[in-house]
Structure formats: C-alpha cells, structure tokens
Design an enzyme around this catalytic site. Structure first.
Site, PDB file in Angstrom:
ATOM      1  N   LYS A 133       0.863  -1.188   0.000  1.00 40.67           N
ATOM      2  CA  LYS A 133       0.000   0.000   0.000  1.00 40.67           C
ATOM      3  C   LYS A 133       0.891   1.227   0.000  1.00 40.67           C
ATOM      4  CE  LYS A 133      -2.482   0.901   3.691  1.00 40.67           C
ATOM      5  NZ  LYS A 133      -3.539   0.971   4.704  1.00 40.67           N
ATOM      6  N   CYS A 183      -7.588  11.494   1.406  1.00 35.84           N
ATOM      7  CA  CYS A 183      -7.923  10.457   0.433  1.00 35.84           C
ATOM      8  C   CYS A 183      -7.138  10.626  -0.861  1.00 35.84           C
ATOM      9  CB  CYS A 183      -9.419  10.525   0.122  1.00 35.84           C
ATOM     10  SG  CYS A 183      -9.949   9.380  -1.156  1.00 35.84           S
ATOM     11  N   CYS A 198      -7.745   7.815  -3.218  1.00 39.14           N
ATOM     12  CA  CYS A 198      -8.430   6.867  -4.105  1.00 39.14           C
ATOM     13  C   CYS A 198      -9.659   7.498  -4.758  1.00 39.14           C
ATOM     14  CB  CYS A 198      -8.838   5.597  -3.349  1.00 39.14           C
ATOM     15  SG  CYS A 198     -10.235   5.768  -2.216  1.00 39.14           S
ATOM     16  N   CYS A 221      -9.712  10.928   4.271  1.00 38.67           N
ATOM     17  CA  CYS A 221      -9.753   9.476   4.068  1.00 38.67           C
ATOM     18  C   CYS A 221     -10.709   8.842   5.071  1.00 38.67           C
ATOM     19  CB  CYS A 221      -8.350   8.898   4.235  1.00 38.67           C
ATOM     20  SG  CYS A 221      -8.293   7.102   4.109  1.00 38.67           S
ATOM     21  N   HIS A 234     -10.282   3.094   0.564  1.00 38.68           N
ATOM     22  CA  HIS A 234      -9.247   2.565  -0.325  1.00 38.68           C
ATOM     23  C   HIS A 234      -9.031   1.069  -0.100  1.00 38.68           C
ATOM     24  CE1 HIS A 234      -7.078   3.874   3.319  1.00 38.68           C
ATOM     25  NE2 HIS A 234      -6.346   2.794   3.114  1.00 38.68           N
TER      26      HIS A 234
END
Length: 99
Positions: free
Chosen positions: A47, A65, A67, A76, A80
């Site tokens: 990741k 975030c 994604c 976030c 994800h």
C-alpha cells in the site's frame, strides 16, 4: 444557453445549473468504474502511503484520500481498502503529521 457552475475532480465534472430557469432540465449522471487509480507508482509496495511533516496542524495526524472514493472526501475514510481489493490497486492515504 444556460450557464453552469462546474467543478472537475479526477477527470469527472460535477455541475449544477446557475439559474433557476435551467434547474428544470434533466441532469446527466456520471458512472464511476472500478479501476486502478495508481497504474504504475511503487507497485512493489502493498500500500502506497506517504507522510508529510507540517509544523502547524490542529490534529497530530490527518489522513487525506487519494483513491477518490471516500465518502468524507477530501479526508480518508478507509474506502481505499475496498477499492484496492476490488481492483488490485495499492493506493493509500496521504498522512499529514505534526513535526
């Protein structure tokens, strides 16, 4: 032709009519496909998470975030993880940390 207020995120545009007269027209919907948002950056890592040290933050750590699927965007919310599992991607949050 009616003017439209528009914002663009990751190649998708979201707009709303700027005048009440244009508000009665049907809106177009955007479909988001599940595909990788990180096609070639550091693919050997499980990741990708980067940290940036900042001197003046209200919290010790804030996750942003990357994604584009968080329900609390730009923050976030862990979405994800589901995105990575569905697409084989390895995107993770950007962490801002106090120095």
């Amino acid at each position: 032709m009616a003017s439209v207020s528009c914002t663009v995120y990751a190649g998708l545009s979201y707009g709303r009519p700027a005048s009440p007269a244009a508000a009665g027209k049907p809106r177009r919907m955007v479909a988001v496909r599940a595909e990788a948002v990180n096609p070639d950056i550091r693919k050997t890592e499980d990741k990708v998470v980067d940290s940036v040290l900042v001197a003046d933050l209200s919290k010790p750590v804030t996750a942003y975030c990357r994604c584009w699927r968080s329900k609390t965007f730009p923050l976030c919310d862990g979405t994800h993880l589901k995105h990575n599992k569905a697409t084989g991607d390895n995107v993770g949050p950007l962490l801002l940390k106090t120095k």
